[in-house]
Design a protein around this motif. Sequence first.
Motif, PDB file in Angstrom:
ATOM      1  N   ARG A   1       4.126  21.520 -12.496  1.00  0.00           N
ATOM      2  CA  ARG A   1       2.960  20.830 -12.294  1.00  0.00           C
ATOM      3  C   ARG A   1       3.248  20.018 -10.992  1.00  0.00           C
ATOM      4  N   ARG A   2       2.120  19.740 -10.130  1.00  0.00           N
ATOM      5  CA  ARG A   2       2.123  18.561  -9.128  1.00  0.00           C
ATOM      6  C   ARG A   2       2.697  17.409  -9.460  1.00  0.00           C
ATOM      7  N   TYR A   3       2.444  16.705 -10.392  1.00  0.00           N
ATOM      8  CA  TYR A   3       3.014  15.559 -11.032  1.00  0.00           C
ATOM      9  C   TYR A   3       2.660  15.537 -12.775  1.00  0.00           C
ATOM     10  N   LEU A   4       3.153  14.296 -13.345  1.00  0.00           N
ATOM     11  CA  LEU A   4       2.714  14.034 -14.637  1.00  0.00           C
ATOM     12  C   LEU A   4       1.700  12.858 -14.627  1.00  0.00           C
ATOM     13  N   ASP A   5       2.254  11.944 -13.994  1.00  0.00           N
ATOM     14  CA  ASP A   5       1.133  10.567 -14.183  1.00  0.00           C
ATOM     15  C   ASP A   5       0.458  10.148 -12.779  1.00  0.00           C
ATOM     16  N   ARG A   6       1.495  10.396 -11.668  1.00  0.00           N
ATOM     17  CA  ARG A   6       0.843   9.946 -10.496  1.00  0.00           C
ATOM     18  C   ARG A   6       1.516  10.914  -9.475  1.00  0.00           C
ATOM     19  N   ASP A   7       0.880  11.110  -8.203  1.00  0.00           N
ATOM     20  CA  ASP A   7       1.461  12.063  -7.117  1.00  0.00           C
ATOM     21  C   ASP A   7       2.782  11.053  -6.733  1.00  0.00           C
ATOM     22  N   LEU A   8       3.869  11.685  -7.030  1.00  0.00           N
ATOM     23  CA  LEU A   8       5.252  11.039  -6.604  1.00  0.00           C
ATOM     24  C   LEU A   8       5.337  10.710  -4.995  1.00  0.00           C
ATOM     25  N   ASN A   9       4.716  11.622  -4.128  1.00  0.00           N
ATOM     26  CA  ASN A   9       4.719  11.304  -2.969  1.00  0.00           C
ATOM     27  C   ASN A   9       3.765  10.245  -2.445  1.00  0.00           C
ATOM     28  N   ARG A  10       3.180   9.522  -3.344  1.00  0.00           N
ATOM     29  CA  ARG A  10       2.547   8.179  -2.990  1.00  0.00           C
ATOM     30  C   ARG A  10       3.070   7.017  -3.545  1.00  0.00           C
ATOM     31  N   CYS A  11       4.313   7.103  -3.890  1.00  0.00           N
ATOM     32  CA  CYS A  11       5.116   5.963  -4.742  1.00  0.00           C
ATOM     33  C   CYS A  11       6.002   5.125  -3.809  1.00  0.00           C
ATOM     34  N   PHE A  12       5.989   5.407  -2.773  1.00  0.00           N
ATOM     35  CA  PHE A  12       7.259   4.726  -1.887  1.00  0.00           C
ATOM     36  C   PHE A  12       7.243   3.405  -1.178  1.00  0.00           C
ATOM     37  N   GLN A  13       5.907   3.056  -1.273  1.00  0.00           N
ATOM     38  CA  GLN A  13       5.807   1.687  -0.666  1.00  0.00           C
ATOM     39  C   GLN A  13       6.973   0.853  -1.288  1.00  0.00           C
ATOM     40  N   PHE A  14       7.519   0.026  -0.171  1.00  0.00           N
ATOM     41  CA  PHE A  14       8.706  -0.768  -0.572  1.00  0.00           C
ATOM     42  C   PHE A  14       8.268  -1.795  -1.727  1.00  0.00           C
ATOM     43  N   SER A  15       6.936  -2.502  -1.579  1.00  0.00           N
ATOM     44  CA  SER A  15       6.450  -3.412  -2.546  1.00  0.00           C
ATOM     45  C   SER A  15       6.200  -2.765  -3.883  1.00  0.00           C
ATOM     46  N   GLU A  16       5.906  -1.359  -3.792  1.00  0.00           N
ATOM     47  CA  GLU A  16       6.097  -0.750  -5.410  1.00  0.00           C
ATOM     48  C   GLU A  16       7.362  -0.427  -5.929  1.00  0.00           C
ATOM     49  N   LEU A  17       8.037  -0.058  -5.044  1.00  0.00           N
ATOM     50  CA  LEU A  17       9.522   0.390  -5.470  1.00  0.00           C
ATOM     51  C   LEU A  17      10.510  -0.936  -6.010  1.00  0.00           C
ATOM     52  N   ASP A  18       9.859  -2.190  -5.298  1.00  0.00           N
ATOM     53  CA  ASP A  18      10.365  -3.466  -5.889  1.00  0.00           C
ATOM     54  C   ASP A  18       9.524  -4.169  -6.950  1.00  0.00           C
ATOM     55  N   ASP A  19       8.419  -3.319  -7.629  1.00  0.00           N
ATOM     56  CA  ASP A  19       7.626  -3.729  -8.450  1.00  0.00           C
ATOM     57  C   ASP A  19       8.230  -3.268 -10.011  1.00  0.00           C
ATOM     58  N   GLY A  20       8.958  -4.361 -10.630  1.00  0.00           N
ATOM     59  CA  GLY A  20       9.668  -3.950 -11.913  1.00  0.00           C
ATOM     60  C   GLY A  20       8.365  -3.477 -13.133  1.00  0.00           C
ATOM     61  N   LYS A  21       7.226  -3.894 -12.811  1.00  0.00           N
ATOM     62  CA  LYS A  21       6.438  -3.654 -13.625  1.00  0.00           C
ATOM     63  C   LYS A  21       5.461  -2.149 -13.708  1.00  0.00           C
ATOM     64  N   ARG A  22       6.211  -1.536 -12.688  1.00  0.00           N
ATOM     65  CA  ARG A  22       5.725   0.079 -12.563  1.00  0.00           C
ATOM     66  C   ARG A  22       6.506   0.870 -13.574  1.00  0.00           C
ATOM     67  N   VAL A  23       5.740   1.533 -14.280  1.00  0.00           N
ATOM     68  CA  VAL A  23       6.480   2.140 -15.563  1.00  0.00           C
ATOM     69  C   VAL A  23       6.018   3.574 -15.566  1.00  0.00           C
ATOM     70  N   LEU A  24       5.185   4.208 -14.886  1.00  0.00           N
ATOM     71  CA  LEU A  24       4.681   5.453 -14.855  1.00  0.00           C
ATOM     72  C   LEU A  24       5.962   6.458 -14.616  1.00  0.00           C
ATOM     73  N   TYR A  25       5.914   7.844 -15.101  1.00  0.00           N
ATOM     74  CA  TYR A  25       7.163   8.515 -14.699  1.00  0.00           C
ATOM     75  C   TYR A  25       7.461   8.636 -13.162  1.00  0.00           C
ATOM     76  N   GLU A  26       6.577   8.971 -12.665  1.00  0.00           N
ATOM     77  CA  GLU A  26       6.797   9.086 -11.110  1.00  0.00           C
ATOM     78  C   GLU A  26       7.137   7.766 -10.326  1.00  0.00           C
ATOM     79  N   GLU A  27       6.672   6.455 -10.835  1.00  0.00           N
ATOM     80  CA  GLU A  27       6.875   5.149 -10.083  1.00  0.00           C
ATOM     81  C   GLU A  27       8.366   4.960 -10.708  1.00  0.00           C
ATOM     82  N   CYS A  28       8.930   5.491 -11.836  1.00  0.00           N
ATOM     83  CA  CYS A  28      10.409   5.224 -12.047  1.00  0.00           C
ATOM     84  C   CYS A  28      11.200   6.253 -11.353  1.00  0.00           C
ATOM     85  N   ARG A  29      10.665   7.292 -11.302  1.00  0.00           N
ATOM     86  CA  ARG A  29      11.604   8.598 -10.328  1.00  0.00           C
ATOM     87  C   ARG A  29      11.559   8.148  -8.998  1.00  0.00           C
TER      88      ARG A  29
END
Lengths: 305, 305
Positions: free
Chosen positions: A63-91
């Motif tokens: 599948r392209r992704y499970l919870d959200r598009d991984l290739n939209r998850c790399f903003q530094f502020s998101e990477l530094d946000d400990g409350k992000r818990v979706l699979y792709e956010e963790c990945r």
Amino acid sequence: MDRAVENRVHVKQVAIVGGTHGNEVTGVSIVKHWQRSEAQFERFSTLNVVTHLANLKAIAENRRYLDRDLNRCFQFSELDDGKRVLYEECRAKALDQLFGRRAEQRADFVIDLHTTTSNMGSSIVITERDPLTYSLAAYLSHVVPDLKVYYKEVNQSESPYLFSLGRLGGVLIEIGPTPQGVLRFDVYQKTLTLIEETLLFLEKWNQSDLPELPDAIPAYQFIESLLLPRTPEGELNGMIHEHIQDRDVHPLKRGEPIFRLLSGETVLFEPDSDETFYPVFVNEAAYYDQLKGLSLMKGIELSST
Amino acid sequence: MDRAVENRVHVKQVAIVGGTHGNEVTGVSIVKHWQRSEAQFERFSTLNVVTHLANLKAIAENRRYLDRDLNRCFQFSELDDGKRVLYEECRAKALDQLFGRRAEQRADFVIDLHTTTSNMGSSIVITERDPLTYSLAAYLSHVVPDLKVYYKEVNQSESPYLFSLGRLGGVLIEIGPTPQGVLRFDVYQKTLTLIEETLLFLEKWNQSDLPELPDAIPAYQFIESLLLPRTPEGELNGMIHEHIQDRDVHPLKRGEPIFRLLSGETVLFEPDSDETFYPVFVNEAAYYDQLKGLSLMKGIELSST
């Protein structure tokens, strides 16, 4: 390109990433094959090349992704946000640790492998036009016939794309057409060529051995996405017109057919301006979740900062 | 075709089914559009046409299926087995109630709409060669240029296919190439043409108004599936050779290239017999779950029972 030479930085650590989208199996197959055969890149004496598979669960499920598009998850502020818990956010956080900002051996340059169902041939997406990235685009345009360069201006820290993890830069390789979940030899071969030429460029960059490159190259810049025809209830009610199907990066002018309604009627392209537009990602399967039919681009002359 | 005329049975109830595979969106779009617009089929005075969406959850998730392939769930013994509880198994029972053996208004004839990522053009699959089904195949071969007819001999009660729910018969319409999850006008149009011509045939059948049809037509019969190259651990290790990619239903002979290993080596076709084979479903995305690369067919002359 004198400025580029003056500013020259050394690129050592290179990360090649497959399976950022789990059903784009060309990159997955290349990376898995190289990992199995313990591929050596010793012919590039100045580079240390490593390979990664990005969205492991999506690859396993095709599948392209499970919870959200991984290739939209790399903003530094998101990477530094400990409350992000979706699979792709963790990945994304894990990949940041593996070869991004938090890595012991941070990638200097990231090559991210993608495919599209659209008839886009060999293309690259870049988000910077610093001397290194611009020179790569100019070099690849020189050695790969029909290469298309897509430029989307975005700061590294605000970029949602995986390849922005590279300390000095990165590139997204986008090849089509191929159905999702299918490995085609032509697409496989074009991907290998762009990887090889990118590594060769980085080697020549490090060795100050590049051919003379032009001060500007033709490229395309994203303007907006156009939605497919919908019913008042938001259901799909039409499709890409046969006039533009498979004709990515061909000019599209006011008054030309753009959509077919399910009823058979033709919808014409009626933009606000008289510019010439270039449709790209025409009928891309991955964008049906948002009912996007194509991306409109404009032609630009890309030069280095 | 005198025997057919003598045996003529009247076809009244016709079921057109889309979305038996949830990511084959051409049939889904056609059926949804007709259901929204309350399409009338009154021009076919002898037919009562109804439409159905088959795998509702898979359609919603844009996947082929959730638990197992719905189009393998229609053996009568499975439909009658109360211990079958997977989603598609339950859905098969429900469709059997809606227009199959348990239906108040049972479909006399079922038209099941499919697409393929392979370059198969317009094709149909039939499992019977009784006068009605054979005449349909002969009629469609006459009116649709380049139609290919695939024949797989299987008893109605043992057939795993949805279209076997039809009391008097059924047909599977298979059009390609299109990526999964994508609506292409060319594929949409070819599907509409085959539906229209099938209904027209049934009307003419009922009215004894068919043109003269040949006593036999060229068709293809399934022999076996060939697996893609794998590593000893069972991982994908190659792909369809460019020599046969997009060349479905072209003859393939001993010694011709068939696969490319990821290493670049060519694998030759080395069958047990010297027959001429015809690869079909070449690089079909849906068959990667079993790592099947293509189906081998042999050419036959199909005639009526």
